[in-house]
Design an enzyme around this catalytic site. Structure first.
Site, PDB file in Angstrom:
ATOM      1  N   LYS A 184      10.032 -47.331 -31.189  1.00  0.00           N
ATOM      2  CA  LYS A 184      11.103 -46.013 -31.539  1.00  0.00           C
ATOM      3  C   LYS A 184      10.776 -45.147 -30.335  1.00  0.00           C
ATOM      4  O   LYS A 184       9.728 -44.727 -29.925  1.00  0.00           O
ATOM      5  CB  LYS A 184      10.533 -45.264 -32.826  1.00  0.00           C
ATOM      6  CG  LYS A 184      11.378 -44.034 -32.844  1.00  0.00           C
ATOM      7  CD  LYS A 184      10.726 -42.968 -33.947  1.00  0.00           C
ATOM      8  CE  LYS A 184      11.243 -41.615 -34.028  1.00  0.00           C
ATOM      9  NZ  LYS A 184      11.561 -40.772 -32.656  1.00  0.00           N
ATOM     10  N   GLU A 230      -3.136 -42.506 -30.607  1.00  0.00           N
ATOM     11  CA  GLU A 230      -3.548 -41.909 -29.453  1.00  0.00           C
ATOM     12  C   GLU A 230      -2.868 -40.289 -29.143  1.00  0.00           C
ATOM     13  O   GLU A 230      -1.630 -40.455 -29.209  1.00  0.00           O
ATOM     14  CB  GLU A 230      -3.262 -42.706 -28.006  1.00  0.00           C
ATOM     15  CG  GLU A 230      -4.008 -42.385 -26.813  1.00  0.00           C
ATOM     16  CD  GLU A 230      -3.166 -41.244 -25.919  1.00  0.00           C
ATOM     17  OE1 GLU A 230      -3.485 -40.118 -26.252  1.00  0.00           O
ATOM     18  OE2 GLU A 230      -2.281 -41.607 -25.145  1.00  0.00           O
ATOM     19  N   CYS A 270      -1.342 -36.742 -21.330  1.00  0.00           N
ATOM     20  CA  CYS A 270      -2.469 -36.835 -22.518  1.00  0.00           C
ATOM     21  C   CYS A 270      -3.779 -36.550 -21.934  1.00  0.00           C
ATOM     22  O   CYS A 270      -4.513 -35.838 -22.597  1.00  0.00           O
ATOM     23  CB  CYS A 270      -2.410 -37.923 -23.286  1.00  0.00           C
ATOM     24  SG  CYS A 270      -2.457 -39.621 -22.412  1.00  0.00           S
ATOM     25  N   GLU A 304      -3.862 -27.985 -26.618  1.00  0.00           N
ATOM     26  CA  GLU A 304      -3.349 -28.536 -25.469  1.00  0.00           C
ATOM     27  C   GLU A 304      -1.811 -27.899 -25.563  1.00  0.00           C
ATOM     28  O   GLU A 304      -1.180 -27.934 -26.419  1.00  0.00           O
ATOM     29  CB  GLU A 304      -3.112 -30.150 -26.261  1.00  0.00           C
ATOM     30  CG  GLU A 304      -2.285 -30.974 -25.050  1.00  0.00           C
ATOM     31  CD  GLU A 304      -2.342 -32.416 -25.562  1.00  0.00           C
ATOM     32  OE1 GLU A 304      -2.332 -33.299 -24.580  1.00  0.00           O
ATOM     33  OE2 GLU A 304      -1.910 -32.662 -26.761  1.00  0.00           O
TER      34      GLU A 304
END
Length: 493
Positions: A178, A253, A287, A385
Site C-alpha cells: 500500500k 516502525e 524517522c 516528533e
C-alpha cells in the site's frame, strides 16, 4: 498548471483503475500545484489484490520456484532499480519535495538491498534436533507465511519497499504493497519494473488509497498472514485493531525523537556536520532524525555558534536544482503542525536561535532550518516528533544526567553519541534506550545491518539476514526410523 500524470494500480500483473473510478490528487509541495492523479482503492480492489496474491502463493508459478530462482528475480529487480534510479529519483522528488541528488542516489543504492536478499534466498535453513526420544529423526524447515501486507509511508518509500519486499519475496511470500496517500507515484513507477524482473503476475501488487477503506481492508483481510507497517503511532493503533480479525503477525516502525549527544571531548567539526545532516538532511523528514541535541555545557556555546552559522547558509529551494540543499516539507499538515508546535515551545519558554518561520516569499511548503534552545525536558516539543527541520537543544553536565535525559522519551528508535572516549561510548551505547546507536557518525544504513526501535518507536526488525526469518515460520517434522510397530497405547511399558 502543467499536464497531470494519471496513475493506475498494479493488481495481478495488470495496471487498473479503482473499481468505482475513484481518484485523489497529489500535490507538488515545491509549487503547491496538483501534478498527478492516483486511484482511490475500494474494498473490492483490495480484496482482489489479496486474493490474487494468495493464489500466486498457493498455486501460482511463484510457489514452484526454487529459492535460487527467486533470488535471481530479486537480483534482476535490483539491477533494474539501479538502471532507472535517475527517473525514479526525479518522480520521488516531484511528488515529495525530497532532494533529487538524494533520491536518485538512494534509488541506486537501494539496489544493493535487493542484491543482498537475492543472496539470502537460498541460505535459509532449518535445524536437525538432538531429540530425547529413541528411533526418532526430528528436523525443522522454514516455510513462507503467505500474503504479506506492506504499508509504506511517503518518505524514503523506495528504501522501505526494499527492506520489506526483499526478505518477503526471498522467503517465498507474495505481497500487497500500500503506497502512501500523500505520495504514491514513485512506488507505482517502481512497480513497472516487477514484470521486467521476471516476477510472475500477482506476486507483487500495489494498491493506493487512504487508511479507510484501503488500509483497513488490507490489514484486516483474512488471507493476510503478516502486516509490515511503517508510519505514525495513530495509524499503527488502527493496524493493531484490524489484525484482531485475522491474527496476522505484525511489525511496526513508528519513527522517533532521537537524542544526539555531544560530549566535551568530541570532534566538534565532525559532530556539527553530523548534527546538521541528522536534522536538516531530507528537511528533517526522517524517522531517525536527530531532533534532540544534548550538548555538554563546556562546548555548547561553541557548538551552537558553528551550527547556527551553517544552518543559516543552507540553500532552500527547488529540490530538482543541484544547488539546493533543503527542499520543502511534503504536506500542508506537517507545515501547520510545525508552526503550531514551535509557537507552543516559545510560549513554554523556548528560545528560537535561528529559523522558526517560512522563508520570505515562499510559495511551496518551505520552512527554515530551526534551532530552539529548550530550558526544560518537560517542554512538549522535546518529545514530539515534528518530522521537519526543527532541532531542540539542551545542555548537560554529567554522563548520568544526559543518559537520563536521553532515555526520558516515549520513543526509542535511534541515538547518536559523539565522544573520543571509547569506554564512555560503549557505556552509553549499551545504556541508551534505542534500537540503533551511531557513535561518531549518524544516519548510516546497510542491507547487512538490522534496524528498528523499541518503546513507542515500535517493534520488529528490518534489513539484515535475520529479517528473512521474520517472513517465515518453522515447521517441525518427526520421522520414526524404527521398523518396529508402534506400541499399544493402552499398555504401559
Amino acid at each position: 498548471m502543467g499536464d497531470i500524470a494519471n496513475y493506475q494500480m498494479l493488481i495481478n500483473g495488470a495496471w487498473v483503475d479503482a473499481s468505482d473510478g475513484g481518484t485523489f490528487d497529489s500535490m507538488n509541495p515545491t509549487t503547491g500545484e496538483v501534478w498527478s492523479r492516483v486511484p482511490e482503492a475500494t474494498e473490492e480492489d483490495v480484496n482482489r489484490a489479496v486474493e490474487t496474491a494468495y493464489e500466486a502463493f498457493t498455486t501460482g508459478p511463484w510457489s514452484k520456484l526454487t529459492p535460487t530462482e527467486r533470488g535471481k528475480c530479486l537480483r534482476k529487480l535490483g539491477d533494474l532499480l539501479a538502471e532507472h534510479s535517475e527517473s525514479l529519483g526525479r518522480t520521488e522528488s516531484i511528488d515529495t519535495g525530497k532532494m533529487l541528488k538524494e533520491t536518485r542516489w538512494q534509488a541506486k543504492y537501494i539496489a544493493e538491498f535487493f542484491h543482498f536478499f537475492a543472496g539470502c534466498a537460498d541460505k535459509v535453513s532449518g535445524d536437525t534436533l538432538p531429540i530425547d526420544k529413541p528411533d526418532m529423526f526430528v528436523f525443522t524447515k522454514r516455510e513462507p507465511l503467505g500474503v504479506v501486507a506492506a504499508i509504506v509511508p511517503w518518505n524514503s518509500q523506495l528504501f522501505l519497499v526494499a527492506v520489506k519486499l526483499g526478505p518477503a519475496l526471498a522467503a517465498g511470500n507474495t505481497v500487497v504493497l500500500k503506497a502512501s496517500e500523500h505520495a504514491s507515484a514513485a512506488m507505482l513507477e517502481f512497480g513497472k519494473l516487477i514484470e521486467a524482473a521476471g516476477i510472475p503476475p500477482g506476486v507483487v501488487n500495489i494498491v493506493t488509497g487512504h487508511g479507510d477503506p484501503c488500509g483497513r481492508a488490507l490489514t484486516g483481510h483474512p488471507k493476510v498472514a503478516r502486516v509490515s507497517f511503517t508510519g505514525g503511532p495513530n495509524a499503527a493503533r488502527h493496524v493493531l485493531e484490524n489484525v484482531k480479525r485475522n491474527f496476522a503477525e505484525v511489525s511496526l516502525e513508528l519513527g522517533g525523537k532521537s537524542p544526539f549527544i555531544v560530549f566535551d571531548d568530541a570532534n566538534i567539526e565532525s559532530a556539527v556536520n553530523a548534527s546538521i545532516a541528522g536534522i536538516f538532511g531530507a528537511t528533517g523528514q526522517s524517522c531517525v532524525a536527530g531532533s534532540r541535541l544534548y550538548l555538554h555545557e563546556g562546548i555548547a556555546d561553541e557548538f551552537l555558534d558553528r551550527m547556527t552559522k551553517l544552518a543559516k547558509q543552507i540553500v532552500i529551494g527547488d529540490p530538482l536544482a543541484e544547488e539546493t540543499q533543503m527542499g520543502p516539507l511534503c504536506t500542508t499538515g506537517q507545515l501547520e503542525n510545525i508552526r503550531r508546535e514551535v509557537a507552543h515551545a516559545q510560549d513554554e519558554g523556548g528560545r528560537v536561535i535561528t529559523g522558526g518561520k517560512q522563508p520570505e516569499g515562499a510559495v511551496g511548503l518551505f520552512y527554515e532550518p530551526t534551532i530552539i534552545d529548550c530550558q526544560r525536558q518537560d517542554m512538549r516539543i522535546v518529545d514530539t516528533e515534528l518530522f521537519g527541520p526543527v532541532l531542540c537543544v539542551q545542555r548537560f553536565k554529567t554522563e548520568d544526567e544526559v543518559l537520563a535525559l536521553a532515555n526520558d522519551s516515549e520513543h526509542g528508535l535511534a541515538a547518536g553519541i559523539f565522544t573520543q572516549n571509547s569506554a564512555r561510548s560503549l557505556r552509553m551505547a549499551n545504556a541508551v534506550q534505542a534500537g540503533i546507536v551511531w557513535v561518531n557518525t549518524y544516519r548510516m544504513v546497510s542491507p547487512i545491518a538490522e534496524f528498528g526501535g523499541r518503546k513507542g518507536s515500535g517493534y520488529g526488525r528490518e534489513s539484515g539476514f535475520q529479517a528473512i526469518y521474520d517472513y517465515t515460520r518453522p515447521k517441525t517434522i518427526w520421522m520414526n526410523t524404527s521398523d518396529e510397530p508402534m506400541a499399544n497405547p493402552f499398555v504401559m511399558r
